[in-house]
Design an enzyme around this catalytic site. Structure first.
Site, PDB file in Angstrom:
ATOM      1  NE  ARG A   1     -25.598 -13.533   9.858  1.00 28.13           N
ATOM      2  CZ  ARG A   1     -24.233 -12.821  10.082  1.00 28.13           C
ATOM      3  NH1 ARG A   1     -23.785 -12.186   9.066  1.00 28.13           N
ATOM      4  NH2 ARG A   1     -23.864 -12.730  11.363  1.00 28.13           N
TER       5      ARG A   1
ATOM      6  CG  HIS B   1     -19.706 -14.824   5.809  1.00 30.08           C
ATOM      7  ND1 HIS B   1     -20.805 -15.177   6.228  1.00 30.08           N
ATOM      8  CD2 HIS B   1     -19.418 -13.689   6.639  1.00 30.08           C
ATOM      9  CE1 HIS B   1     -21.400 -14.534   7.126  1.00 30.08           C
ATOM     10  NE2 HIS B   1     -20.474 -13.719   7.553  1.00 30.08           N
TER      11      HIS B   1
HETATM   12  N1  LIG Z   1     -20.809 -10.627   5.941  1.00 29.70           N
HETATM   13  C1  LIG Z   1     -19.981 -10.264   7.172  1.00 29.70           C
HETATM   14  O1  LIG Z   1     -18.969 -10.460   7.278  1.00 29.70           O
HETATM   15  C2  LIG Z   1     -20.746  -9.397   8.044  1.00 29.70           C
HETATM   16  C3  LIG Z   1     -20.004  -8.889   9.078  1.00 29.70           C
HETATM   17  C4  LIG Z   1     -20.465  -8.343  10.119  1.00 29.70           C
HETATM   18  C5  LIG Z   1     -21.972  -8.030  10.216  1.00 29.70           C
HETATM   19  N2  LIG Z   1     -22.603  -8.667   9.187  1.00 29.70           N
HETATM   20  C6  LIG Z   1     -24.030  -8.417   9.066  1.00 29.70           C
HETATM   21  O2  LIG Z   1     -24.429  -6.932   9.200  1.00 29.70           O
HETATM   22  C7  LIG Z   1     -25.512  -6.737   9.902  1.00 29.70           C
HETATM   23  C8  LIG Z   1     -25.696  -5.283  10.510  1.00 29.70           C
HETATM   24  O3  LIG Z   1     -24.671  -5.054  11.177  1.00 29.70           O
HETATM   25  P1  LIG Z   1     -24.387  -3.789  12.125  1.00 29.70           P
HETATM   26  O4  LIG Z   1     -23.478  -3.885  13.357  1.00 29.70           O
HETATM   27  O5  LIG Z   1     -24.572  -2.366  11.326  1.00 29.70           O
HETATM   28  O6  LIG Z   1     -26.120  -3.773  12.719  1.00 29.70           O
HETATM   29  P2  LIG Z   1     -26.940  -2.465  13.623  1.00 29.70           P
HETATM   30  O7  LIG Z   1     -25.981  -1.729  13.954  1.00 29.70           O
HETATM   31  O8  LIG Z   1     -27.907  -3.263  14.522  1.00 29.70           O
HETATM   32  O9  LIG Z   1     -27.736  -2.033  12.305  1.00 29.70           O
HETATM   33  C9  LIG Z   1     -28.939  -2.683  11.706  1.00 29.70           C
HETATM   34  C10 LIG Z   1     -29.493  -1.547  10.888  1.00 29.70           C
HETATM   35  O10 LIG Z   1     -30.940  -2.292  10.428  1.00 29.70           O
HETATM   36  C11 LIG Z   1     -31.988  -1.732  10.641  1.00 29.70           C
HETATM   37  N3  LIG Z   1     -33.149  -2.744  10.835  1.00 29.70           N
HETATM   38  C12 LIG Z   1     -33.123  -3.634  11.483  1.00 29.70           C
HETATM   39  N4  LIG Z   1     -34.156  -4.197  11.468  1.00 29.70           N
HETATM   40  C13 LIG Z   1     -35.096  -3.488  10.603  1.00 29.70           C
HETATM   41  C14 LIG Z   1     -36.290  -3.749   9.985  1.00 29.70           C
HETATM   42  N5  LIG Z   1     -36.965  -4.837  10.296  1.00 29.70           N
HETATM   43  N6  LIG Z   1     -36.628  -2.862   9.180  1.00 29.70           N
HETATM   44  C15 LIG Z   1     -35.683  -1.790   8.714  1.00 29.70           C
HETATM   45  N7  LIG Z   1     -34.545  -1.423   9.106  1.00 29.70           N
HETATM   46  C16 LIG Z   1     -34.104  -2.530  10.188  1.00 29.70           C
HETATM   47  C17 LIG Z   1     -31.641  -1.056  11.971  1.00 29.70           C
HETATM   48  O11 LIG Z   1     -32.621   0.108  11.984  1.00 29.70           O
HETATM   49  P3  LIG Z   1     -32.454   1.099  13.242  1.00 29.70           P
HETATM   50  O12 LIG Z   1     -31.371   1.757  13.139  1.00 29.70           O
HETATM   51  O13 LIG Z   1     -33.774   1.899  13.214  1.00 29.70           O
HETATM   52  O14 LIG Z   1     -32.322   0.152  14.632  1.00 29.70           O
HETATM   53  C18 LIG Z   1     -30.346  -0.471  11.573  1.00 29.70           C
HETATM   54  O15 LIG Z   1     -30.174   0.668  11.129  1.00 29.70           O
HETATM   55  C19 LIG Z   1     -25.378  -7.809  11.246  1.00 29.70           C
HETATM   56  O16 LIG Z   1     -26.613  -8.124  11.638  1.00 29.70           O
HETATM   57  C20 LIG Z   1     -24.472  -8.817  10.419  1.00 29.70           C
HETATM   58  O17 LIG Z   1     -25.862  -9.976   9.883  1.00 29.70           O
HETATM   59  C21 LIG Z   1     -21.907  -9.345   8.083  1.00 29.70           C
END
Ligand SMILES: NC(=O)c1ccc[n+]([C@@H]2O[C@H](COP(=O)([O-])OP(=O)(O)OC[C@H]3O[C@@H](n4cnc5c(N)ncnc54)[C@H](OP(=O)(O)O)[C@@H]3O)[C@@H](O)[C@H]2O)c1
Length: 308
Positions: free
Chosen positions: A223, A271
Site C-alpha cells: 500500500r 496497482h
Molecule cells: N498491490 C496489490 O495488487 C496487492 C494485492 C494484494 C494484497 N496487497 C497488499 O498486500 C498486503 C499483504 O497481504 P497478505 O495476504 O500477505 O497479508 P497477511 O497474510 O496478513 O500478511 C501480513 C504480514 O505483515 C506482517 N505485519 C503486519 N503488521 C505488522 C507490523 N506492525 N510489524 C511487522 N509485521 C507486520 C504480518 O505479521 P504476522 O505474520 O506476525 O501476522 C504478516 O507477516 C495486504 O494487506 C495488501 O495491502 C497488495
C-alpha cells in the site's frame, strides 16, 4: 441463504454472475437494498459505512481483497461478527511474478544495459556477487511467504520481518520494531508486503529507508501509505537509494503532477501486481461459507485489534 453484495469497482456484473453460479439457491441483493438487514453474509469491497450500519444479524463480512485498509470503521458492527479477507485466491502467483521480475531486473542491471543500448555501447558488465544482493521482505504473511519461496531458487540471501515470530527454511527472520533497523542494514533490495494499519502507516520514511545500504532498491507492492513519498524522492535524488519499483500509491490513480511519474529512478505500474480474480475469490468465499454453515472454523479472519 441471503447475500448482500457491494463493490466500488467497475466489475460488479462479473462478481454477480460468479456469485449466482456458485450460490444457486441464494438470494443475492446489491447495495443499496432495503433487505440489507436480512443478509446472512455481506460480500463487499470499499463499502460505505451506511452499508455496515444497515446490516442486521449478519454471520460474517467478506472483504473482496487481501487488504482491509479500505474498510470503513468496523466498530459499528458487533465484535463477534467476523471480518474475513481473501487469502491468496490467485494473488500469490501474481505477486511472485511481479517481485521476481523486479528483483532480477535490478540484480541483472537491465536499466544500465538499456542506457548502453541507447548509445550503441557493447560492454559486458561484471557479474554482481549474489551473496551481496540480500533481499529483505517486510511482511511474511500469505503473499510475503509466496514471494520468499519464489525467490529462493535464485539463490539470493533472503530475510524477512514480521510482527510475530515466523520461520521459513532458507529465510532469516526477525520480528518487531526493535529488530527493524538491524533487519534493514545490509538489505540490498527491500520488498514491502505489509498491510496498511495504524502501526505501519508511514513506516518507510526517510530515516528508516536510510538504514538501507547506499545504492539499495525499494519495491512497494502493498500500500502507498507505507511510504513517505517526499522522503523517498529525496533519497533517490541524493543517490542514497538507486531505484524504486512502485505499484501502489497514497493517491490512486497517481496524480499526473506527481514526481514519481517522470523520476528516472522510479519504475511504476498502476496497482496491478496482484489483481483480485473473481472466480477464485468467489470459490474461496463459498468454501468458507460452507464451513461456517457447518459450524467449522475458517482462516483469514481479520484481527480487529491489529487492523489486518
Ligand atoms: N498491490 C496489490 O495488487 C496487492 C494485492 C494484494 C494484497 N496487497 C497488499 O498486500 C498486503 C499483504 O497481504 P497478505 O495476504 O500477505 O497479508 P497477511 O497474510 O496478513 O500478511 C501480513 C504480514 O505483515 C506482517 N505485519 C503486519 N503488521 C505488522 C507490523 N506492525 N510489524 C511487522 N509485521 C507486520 C504480518 O505479521 P504476522 O505474520 O506476525 O501476522 C504478516 O507477516 C495486504 O494487506 C495488501 O495491502 C497488495
Amino acid at each position: 441463504m441471503r447475500l448482500l453484495f457491494y463493490t466500488e469497482g467497475s466489475n460488479a456484473e462479473s462478481w454477480l454472475e460468479a456469485l449466482r453460479r456458485e450460490f444457486v439457491d441464494a438470494r443475492i441483493d446489491g447495495w443499496p437494498s432495503a433487505l440489507a438487514g436480512d443478509a446472512d453474509y455481506a460480500l463487499v469491497w470499499k463499502p460505505p459505512v451506511e452499508l455496515l450500519r444497515a446490516l442486521g444479524k449478519v454471520k460474517a463480512i467478506f472483504n473482496l481483497g487481501a487488504g482491509v485498509d479500505s474498510m470503513p470503521d468496523v466498530s459499528v458492527l458487533p465484535r463477534d461478527v467476523p471480518l474475513v479477507r481473501l487469502e491468496d485466491a490467485g494473488m500469490a502467483e501474481q505477486m511472485a511474478e511481479y517481485v521476481c521480475h523486479a528483483v532480477l531486473h535490478r540484480y541483472r542491471e537491465f536499466d544500465a544495459y538499456a542506457e548502453q543500448q541507447q548509445m550503441a555501447e557493447w560492454r559486458q558488465r561484471p557479474r554482481l556477487p549474489k551473496s551481496g544482493f540480500r533481499v529483505g521482505i517486510l511482511g511474511l504473511g500469505v503473499l510475503g511467504t509466496a514471494v520468499a519461496m519464489a525467490l529462493a531458487p535464485f539463490g539470493f540471501p533472503l530475510r524477512a520481518w514480521s510482527r510475530t515470530h515466523k520461520s521459513l527454511p532458507g529465510v532469516a527472520t526477525s520480528t518487531g520494531m526493535a529488530e527493524l533497523d538491524g533487519f534493514l542494514a545490509g538489505v540490498r533490495l527491500l520488498v514491502c508486503l505489509l498491510p496498511l494499519t495504524n502501526q505501519t502507516q508511514g513506516l518507510l520514511d526517510g530515516e528508516r529507508l536510510s538504514r538501507l545500504p547506499r545504492g539499495a532498491y525499494l519495491v512497494n507492492v502493498s500500500r502507498g501509505g507505507l511510504v513517505v513519498d517526499d522522503e523517498l524522492l529525496a533519497l533517490l535524488d541524493s543517490d542514497q537509494l538507486a531505484g524504486a519499483t512502485l505499484d501502489v500509491f497514497r493517491d490512486e490513480p497517481l496524480p499526473p503532477e506527481h514526481r514519481f511519474w517522470h523520476h528516472p529512478r522510479v519504475a511504476l505500474t498502476p496497482h496491478v501486481s496482484a489483481v483480485t480474480l473473481v472466480e477464485e475469490s468467489v470459490a474461496q468465499i463459498a468454501a468458507k461459507i460452507r464451513r461456517l454453515e457447518a459450524g467449522l472454523p475458517i482462516t483469514g479472519i481479520v484481527g480487529r485489534e491489529y487492523g489486518y
